[in-house]
Design a protein around this motif. Sequence first.
Motif, PDB file in Angstrom:
ATOM      1  N   LEU A   1       2.652   1.662  -3.359  1.00 24.16           N
ATOM      2  CA  LEU A   1       1.887   2.322  -4.716  1.00 24.16           C
ATOM      3  C   LEU A   1       0.482   3.764  -4.427  1.00 24.16           C
ATOM      4  N   SER A   2       0.991   3.747  -3.185  1.00 27.16           N
ATOM      5  CA  SER A   2       0.367   4.985  -3.228  1.00 27.16           C
ATOM      6  C   SER A   2       1.216   6.414  -2.930  1.00 27.16           C
ATOM      7  N   GLY A   3       2.252   5.603  -3.910  1.00 30.26           N
ATOM      8  CA  GLY A   3       3.917   7.179  -3.554  1.00 30.26           C
ATOM      9  C   GLY A   3       4.556   7.449  -2.373  1.00 30.26           C
ATOM     10  N   GLN A   4       4.254   6.360  -1.398  1.00 31.02           N
ATOM     11  CA  GLN A   4       5.188   6.832  -0.819  1.00 31.02           C
ATOM     12  C   GLN A   4       6.612   5.827  -0.707  1.00 31.02           C
TER      13      GLN A   4
ATOM     14  N   ARG B   1       0.800  -1.074  -0.240  1.00 30.73           N
ATOM     15  CA  ARG B   1      -0.319  -0.065   0.314  1.00 30.73           C
ATOM     16  C   ARG B   1       0.486   1.135  -0.162  1.00 30.73           C
ATOM     17  N   ALA B   2       1.241   1.253   0.890  1.00 28.70           N
ATOM     18  CA  ALA B   2       2.623   2.316   1.198  1.00 28.70           C
ATOM     19  C   ALA B   2       3.664   2.332  -0.468  1.00 28.70           C
TER      20      ALA B   2
END
Length: 297
Positions: free
Chosen positions: A226-229, A223-224
Amino acid sequence: MFKGLSAFALTPMDEHGIDMPALAQLVQRLVAAGVDSIGALGSTGSYAYLSRAERAQVAALAVEQAQGVPVVVGIGALRTRDVLALADDAQKAGASGLLLAPVSYQKLTDDEVYGLFQAVSRAVSVPIVVYDNPGTTRFEFSDALHGRIAQLPHIASIKIPGVPADAAEAQARVQRLRAVVPAHVSIGVSGDALGAKGLVAGCDAWYSVIGGLWPQTTLAITRAALSGQAEQALALSNRLAPLWAWFQQKGGSLRSVATAAELMGLVRSPCLPLPLHTLQGADREALAAMLKTLDLA
């Protein structure tokens, strides 16, 4: 279905058969964690050691227990006729996708591998993941061959074996592959130590071994990324550096992940098909001690 985290489950078994209750529990844990898809009968699922009937059983149970979460079922086998039969069984079980590696005894040529995927793509009605796993199959896909295969009907994703450790080289590797495959074909990374780096470099999915046992830990990284983090994703992955080093030291992840499942009480021992064994003695104790420090979930 071919984006995010695809968590690959063990197939717990002994010489008397598959432990279906334990398999059901493993799949249920993945559903509860919220994974994007579930991989059944991948390398972690020991597909090559099972009969056709056993593989059909596993596929049916995984789909039943997945409660609507897409299940991708491995169909690799030595002969094309057997791959086609396994594909039919998986589709009848309700699989949302098929995972196909070019399994061989005699080393295959590019044209033979293309012919395999061509035959399967013509025969099925669900998406296919191209399983690029040279460590097991001894076959190395070129980008050109990936590009040819990706033009076939039903090809939906390519599962690459990893990316370079250097960030710029990893991004370049993904971009080279992306340039030769259609936009609708996703690129997924495997090789868990490089999962975060692959996602940060532009891969759409992580086909994960540890995701099958510790889905929450793996989802947090996914999730991190793929969310740009990117920094957070890499930091979360780097926290697991002892585990990545352990896998490399032991020549792969299957025995260690199976041992961890035994230590966690999720499966009975033994849980691997002979002649494979889970870790014993000092190695088992060292793995147990390391896992306690990593706080995996």
